[in-house]
Design a protein around this motif. Structure first.
Motif, PDB file in Angstrom:
ATOM      1  N   ALA A 100     -24.378  10.173 -18.311  1.00 37.29           N
ATOM      2  CA  ALA A 100     -23.578   9.752 -19.474  1.00 37.29           C
ATOM      3  C   ALA A 100     -23.823  10.708 -20.639  1.00 37.29           C
ATOM      4  O   ALA A 100     -24.821  11.423 -20.698  1.00 37.29           O
ATOM      5  N   ASP A 101     -22.870  10.701 -21.589  1.00 35.98           N
ATOM      6  CA  ASP A 101     -22.972  11.577 -22.762  1.00 35.98           C
ATOM      7  C   ASP A 101     -23.533  10.839 -23.970  1.00 35.98           C
ATOM      8  O   ASP A 101     -24.111  11.464 -24.877  1.00 35.98           O
ATOM      9  N   ALA A 102     -23.356   9.512 -23.998  1.00 35.67           N
ATOM     10  CA  ALA A 102     -23.840   8.730 -25.140  1.00 35.67           C
ATOM     11  C   ALA A 102     -24.056   7.296 -24.700  1.00 35.67           C
ATOM     12  O   ALA A 102     -23.607   6.884 -23.614  1.00 35.67           O
ATOM     13  N   CYS A 103     -24.766   6.539 -25.569  1.00 33.78           N
ATOM     14  CA  CYS A 103     -25.035   5.141 -25.233  1.00 33.78           C
ATOM     15  C   CYS A 103     -25.000   4.314 -26.512  1.00 33.78           C
ATOM     16  O   CYS A 103     -25.574   4.702 -27.539  1.00 33.78           O
ATOM     17  N   ILE A 104     -24.315   3.173 -26.432  1.00 35.13           N
ATOM     18  CA  ILE A 104     -24.212   2.256 -27.570  1.00 35.13           C
ATOM     19  C   ILE A 104     -24.729   0.896 -27.136  1.00 35.13           C
ATOM     20  O   ILE A 104     -24.355   0.375 -26.080  1.00 35.13           O
ATOM     21  N   ALA A 105     -25.595   0.321 -27.950  1.00 37.24           N
ATOM     22  CA  ALA A 105     -26.089  -1.022 -27.676  1.00 37.24           C
ATOM     23  C   ALA A 105     -25.072  -2.038 -28.172  1.00 37.24           C
ATOM     24  O   ALA A 105     -24.558  -1.934 -29.299  1.00 37.24           O
ATOM     25  N   LYS A 106     -24.756  -3.020 -27.330  1.00 37.99           N
ATOM     26  CA  LYS A 106     -23.847  -4.083 -27.752  1.00 37.99           C
ATOM     27  C   LYS A 106     -24.557  -4.938 -28.805  1.00 37.99           C
ATOM     28  O   LYS A 106     -25.682  -5.411 -28.586  1.00 37.99           O
ATOM     29  N   GLY A 107     -23.880  -5.119 -29.958  1.00 37.68           N
ATOM     30  CA  GLY A 107     -24.455  -5.905 -31.045  1.00 37.68           C
ATOM     31  C   GLY A 107     -23.353  -6.561 -31.835  1.00 37.68           C
ATOM     32  O   GLY A 107     -22.243  -6.787 -31.313  1.00 37.68           O
ATOM     33  N   PRO A 108     -23.606  -6.832 -33.089  1.00 33.68           N
ATOM     34  CA  PRO A 108     -22.546  -7.405 -33.934  1.00 33.68           C
ATOM     35  C   PRO A 108     -21.315  -6.505 -33.921  1.00 33.68           C
ATOM     36  O   PRO A 108     -21.429  -5.277 -33.987  1.00 33.68           O
ATOM     37  N   PHE A 109     -20.122  -7.113 -33.830  1.00 30.77           N
ATOM     38  CA  PHE A 109     -18.899  -6.337 -33.656  1.00 30.77           C
ATOM     39  C   PHE A 109     -18.638  -5.367 -34.808  1.00 30.77           C
ATOM     40  O   PHE A 109     -18.151  -4.261 -34.602  1.00 30.77           O
ATOM     41  N   ASP A 110     -18.971  -5.785 -36.050  1.00 28.72           N
ATOM     42  CA  ASP A 110     -18.683  -4.904 -37.181  1.00 28.72           C
ATOM     43  C   ASP A 110     -19.518  -3.627 -37.106  1.00 28.72           C
ATOM     44  O   ASP A 110     -19.029  -2.524 -37.355  1.00 28.72           O
ATOM     45  N   ILE A 135     -30.030   5.934 -28.613  1.00 27.84           N
ATOM     46  CA  ILE A 135     -29.073   4.868 -28.324  1.00 27.84           C
ATOM     47  C   ILE A 135     -28.531   4.351 -29.651  1.00 27.84           C
ATOM     48  O   ILE A 135     -29.281   3.852 -30.502  1.00 27.84           O
ATOM     49  N   LYS A 136     -27.240   4.480 -29.816  1.00 27.13           N
ATOM     50  CA  LYS A 136     -26.602   4.034 -31.060  1.00 27.13           C
ATOM     51  C   LYS A 136     -26.666   2.511 -31.175  1.00 27.13           C
ATOM     52  O   LYS A 136     -26.368   1.797 -30.217  1.00 27.13           O
ATOM     53  N   GLY A 137     -27.051   2.018 -32.354  1.00 30.68           N
ATOM     54  CA  GLY A 137     -27.059   0.582 -32.600  1.00 30.68           C
ATOM     55  C   GLY A 137     -28.268  -0.142 -32.054  1.00 30.68           C
ATOM     56  O   GLY A 137     -28.307  -1.386 -32.081  1.00 30.68           O
ATOM     57  N   ILE A 138     -29.270   0.601 -31.575  1.00 26.82           N
ATOM     58  CA  ILE A 138     -30.439  -0.064 -31.004  1.00 26.82           C
ATOM     59  C   ILE A 138     -31.192  -0.857 -32.073  1.00 26.82           C
ATOM     60  O   ILE A 138     -31.840  -1.868 -31.782  1.00 26.82           O
ATOM     61  N   GLU A 139     -31.063  -0.391 -33.324  1.00 27.51           N
ATOM     62  CA  GLU A 139     -31.747  -1.080 -34.422  1.00 27.51           C
ATOM     63  C   GLU A 139     -31.090  -2.412 -34.764  1.00 27.51           C
ATOM     64  O   GLU A 139     -31.687  -3.251 -35.461  1.00 27.51           O
ATOM     65  N   ASP A 140     -29.875  -2.623 -34.277  1.00 30.61           N
ATOM     66  CA  ASP A 140     -29.144  -3.846 -34.598  1.00 30.61           C
ATOM     67  C   ASP A 140     -29.391  -4.968 -33.602  1.00 30.61           C
ATOM     68  O   ASP A 140     -28.860  -6.068 -33.755  1.00 30.61           O
ATOM     69  N   VAL A 141     -30.155  -4.681 -32.538  1.00 35.31           N
ATOM     70  CA  VAL A 141     -30.396  -5.702 -31.514  1.00 35.31           C
ATOM     71  C   VAL A 141     -31.900  -5.877 -31.322  1.00 35.31           C
ATOM     72  O   VAL A 141     -32.704  -5.052 -31.753  1.00 35.31           O
ATOM     73  N   TYR A 142     -32.292  -6.949 -30.683  1.00 39.91           N
ATOM     74  CA  TYR A 142     -33.709  -7.201 -30.421  1.00 39.91           C
ATOM     75  C   TYR A 142     -33.863  -7.643 -28.965  1.00 39.91           C
ATOM     76  O   TYR A 142     -32.931  -8.101 -28.318  1.00 39.91           O
ATOM     77  N   GLU A 143     -35.073  -7.443 -28.464  1.00 39.68           N
ATOM     78  CA  GLU A 143     -35.333  -7.791 -27.067  1.00 39.68           C
ATOM     79  C   GLU A 143     -35.270  -9.293 -26.871  1.00 39.68           C
ATOM     80  O   GLU A 143     -35.778 -10.064 -27.692  1.00 39.68           O
ATOM     81  N   ARG A 144     -34.658  -9.687 -25.780  1.00 42.04           N
ATOM     82  CA  ARG A 144     -34.601 -11.110 -25.430  1.00 42.04           C
ATOM     83  C   ARG A 144     -35.487 -11.329 -24.212  1.00 42.04           C
ATOM     84  O   ARG A 144     -35.387 -10.614 -23.212  1.00 42.04           O
ATOM     85  N   GLU A 145     -36.353 -12.310 -24.288  1.00 43.30           N
ATOM     86  CA  GLU A 145     -37.341 -12.543 -23.242  1.00 43.30           C
ATOM     87  C   GLU A 145     -36.682 -12.850 -21.900  1.00 43.30           C
ATOM     88  O   GLU A 145     -37.102 -12.366 -20.856  1.00 43.30           O
ATOM     89  N   ILE A 146     -35.609 -13.644 -21.964  1.00 42.44           N
ATOM     90  CA  ILE A 146     -34.963 -14.013 -20.696  1.00 42.44           C
ATOM     91  C   ILE A 146     -34.322 -12.810 -20.036  1.00 42.44           C
ATOM     92  O   ILE A 146     -34.346 -12.647 -18.809  1.00 42.44           O
ATOM     93  N   ALA A 147     -33.759 -11.906 -20.856  1.00 44.09           N
ATOM     94  CA  ALA A 147     -33.155 -10.699 -20.293  1.00 44.09           C
ATOM     95  C   ALA A 147     -34.223  -9.818 -19.655  1.00 44.09           C
ATOM     96  O   ALA A 147     -34.024  -9.238 -18.590  1.00 44.09           O
ATOM     97  N   LYS A 148     -35.387  -9.725 -20.323  1.00 44.10           N
ATOM     98  CA  LYS A 148     -36.490  -8.940 -19.759  1.00 44.10           C
ATOM     99  C   LYS A 148     -36.938  -9.518 -18.419  1.00 44.10           C
ATOM    100  O   LYS A 148     -37.214  -8.779 -17.466  1.00 44.10           O
TER     101      LYS A 148
END
Length: 644
Positions: A100-110, A135-148
């Motif tokens: 891949a050329d870039a990566c964006i973390a899914k977060g708040p839509f705005d 990773i773009k937007g990584i600062e806008d999300v946090y780790e979720r225990e269940i996902a881990k």
């Protein structure tokens, strides 16, 4: 101004697809969406985009695998790939590694919309790729225990699947491969990128595809179907197939568990061939034994006839012909015994050159006039430890096959030479390093193809002449029994060369001390233990001609009673190995315990190696092979009874 560039969004979440489509269309991009990797690849077939937004976690083929598939296709190498992932915080994605050329973390839509437009602007710059791996937007999300936890469980199962010896394929209802573990990839002989999305049924031979489709269809009504009959060939391998239906609310598919059973089947075939060969060998040995018993009656009575009517030329003419024919049949039983791997008779240290010269003198008159026989016998060839008659037999059989291949015209070259096999030259044959004598027979006949060459030592295999299959099977058995090896080099329309290697013997090795012989004087008492009535009768008559008093036993019990109850001395027991009530090996200790001074001579239609050898090792004084001549019996009696 409207941007006419094309973008494909690959995500199984409808909200994300709606959000991204609205955002990008407002910017003037032409947008198409796909809910899984297979749909995305279907779009690309006819509509190649400038950029793709790909989710990491999707049904069927995951986002990272889709990236690798796209990068493996030259026509798609200019597509700008952006990973759009909801597990960016937990999975620690290395998007550069997957292409891949870039990566964006899914977060708040705005905030996510700003990162999407920034990355698309980056696509227009000279430095398109986020070389830093940020990773773009990584600062806008946090780790979720269940996902881990879910990712950890996924990784755990991936490790298990990656280390399974079975090939695991996940296949869609339409037959497309969407997952393959490393073993499955190896079985297919394809790269993972090529294998994924390919047609599962195309992996198999054309005549097997319909059957596999029928089995896959049957999984709709049956939870599991297992096929372990080697009906399927995959990439040149025999495989067993286990199909398991997977039916959930989102997808209908099936899993194929495939085992490479090529080696197992090869071992089963070898075991089956070995059992068949053993059964034939046992039958051959039994036939030879019974045949030799019958020949003993014929040859014995011919000998007695000669003694009874001596020096009558007209009668001798007929009896000599009968004798030759009988011993010719005895040669055939020798071949049967050799195939039964019972072929070592009396092993002696003998001259290799003498064997060849003697054999050629015997068979020279059978050669076609148009065949030129060449001899290439080296000087100072080592001696071999072997049975003279058997080595004659294998040379005769090989020359007979060469003569057949020539069809009346050509040459046969017989060579004898010393040969040293070292570790570096062991690839030709399977013998251990050492000194050997090589007997070589070469012809310029029609030769053999690979299939014929591979079968030439099979029991009873033949291409034309009667007995050829048996002869070459016997050759193999004799060579094997002499700790030797045989190789065949042949080409159609060029010719054939057969090399037989037998271990060489140091010429300084002595043949053993010669036993002192004395003439048999006086009447000796001999117990003949033989269940065949006619053999018993002719043996008695021959022994009586040799001035012996004969006792007769037709089974082990009779022999035991005679030895225990006879009031005089019994000098010798001539004992058959196969008796109705017990084997000779069981009878030997009974009679020798009852009469310790009695000597025992083993007489059998079987050869020396086998039960006879065990009785000799236990202490018996000698062995005589049926059928035997009057002179052979006389000599053996002298040897056994007069040995000091």
């Amino acid at each position: 101004m409207e941007d006419t560039r094309k973008i494909i969004i690959v995500d199984n979440h409808p909200v994300i697809l709606k959000f991204m489509t609205d955002l990008l269309e407002k910017q003037g991009y032409r947008v198409k969406t796909a809910t899984n990797s297979l749909s995305a690849l279907g779009i690309i077939d006819t509509w190649i985009p400038d950029a793709m937004f790909i989710d990491m976690v999707m049904p069927n083929i995951s986002g990272d695998k889709l990236c690798k598939i796209i990068r493996s296709m030259p026509k798609l190498n200019k597509i700008y790939i952006i990973i759009l992932s909801a597990i960016a915080a937990e999975a620690k994605i290395d998007f550069l590694e997957i292409g891949a050329d870039a990566c964006i973390a899914k977060g708040p839509f705005d905030k996510m919309s700003k990162h999407v437009l920034d990355v698309l602007n980056l696509m227009d710059s000279e430095n398109k790729k986020c070389v830093s791996g940020e990773i773009k937007g990584i600062e806008d999300v946090y780790e979720r225990e269940i996902a881990k936890e879910l990712l950890s469980a996924k990784k755990h199962f991936e490790i298990i699947l990656n280390n399974m010896s079975e090939g695991i394929f996940d296949i869609t209802h339409e037959g497309r491969i969407v997952y393959a573990n490393p073993s499955a990839i190896s079985l297919s002989g394809m790269t993972e990128e090529t294998l994924l999305t390919s047609d599962f049924y195309q992996l198999f031979q054309e005549d097997q595809r319909e059957e596999m489709k029928n089995l896959a269809s049957a999984t709709q009504s049956t939870a599991q179907i297992e096929v372990d009959e080697s009906l399927f060939d995959l990439n040149g391998k025999q495989v067993s197939v286990n199909l398991i239906s997977v039916d959930d609310s989102a997808n209908r598919s099936f899993v194929a568990v495939i085992n490479d059973i090529t080696l197992r089947k090869q071992m089963e075939n070898k075991l089956r061939d070995a059992r068949r060969a053993q059964a034939i060998a046992t039958m051959a040995g039994g036939i030879a034994h019974n045949f030799n018993n019958a020949l003993s009656v014929i040859t014995g009575n011919i000998e007695l006839l000669k003694i009874s009517i001596p020096e009558v030329e007209q009668i001798e003419k007929y009896t000599d012909e009968m004798d030759k024919s009988a011993y010719s049949m005895a040669n055939l039983t020798s071949q049967l015994l050799s195939y039964a791997e019972e072929g070592k008779y009396e092993i002696k240290i003998i001259s290799a050159n003498e064997i060849v010269e003697n054999t050629l003198s015997l068979i020279q008159h059978t050669m076609d006039p148009g065949i030129h026989v060449e001899k290439n016998i080296a000087e100072n060839v080592s001696r071999v430890k072997a049975d003279f008659t058997q080595i004659q037999m294998i040379i005769s059989a090989i020359i007979a096959n060469a003569q057949e291949a020539l069809d009346g015209n050509g040459f046969i070259r017989i060579s004898v030479r010393n040969e040293i096999i070292d570790v570096g030259s062991m690839g030709r044959l399977n013998e251990t390093p050492g000194n050997y004598v090589c007997f070589s027979v070469e012809d310029n006949g029609k030769g053999m193809d690979t299939e014929t060459k591979n079968k030439m030592f099979d029991p009873f295999f033949t291409t034309k002449l009667q007995g050829r299959g048996l002869s070459m099977a016997a050759v193999h058995g004799i060579v094997k029994n002499h700790d030797g090896s045989i190789s065949v080099n042949s080409k159609p329309d060029v010719g054939t060369q057969v090399d037989v290697l037998l271990p060489a013997v140091d010429t300084n090795i002595a043949g053993g001390a010669t036993k002192s012989m004395k003439t048999v004087n006086g009447t000796r008492t001999v117990l003949v233990i033989e269940d065949e009535e006619m053999v018993l009768d002719v043996s008695r008559k021959m022994l009586e001609k040799l001035n012996c008093h004969v006792l007769q036993a037709r089974n082990g019990s009779e022999a035991g009673n005679i030895v225990k109850n006879y009031t005089g001395d019994i000098d010798l027991a001539i004992m058959d190995i196969c008796l109705p009530d017990m084997m000779g090996g069981a009878l030997y200790p009974i009679i020798t315990k009852a009469c310790p001074k009695m000597k025992v001579l083993i007489s059998s239609g079987y050869s020396l190696e086998g039960p006879a050898r065990k009785i000799l090792d236990a202490g018996a004084e000698g062995f005589i092979q049926k059928p035997y001549s009057f002179s052979a019996l006389s000599k053996k009696l002298e040897e056994v009874l007069c040995t000091s």
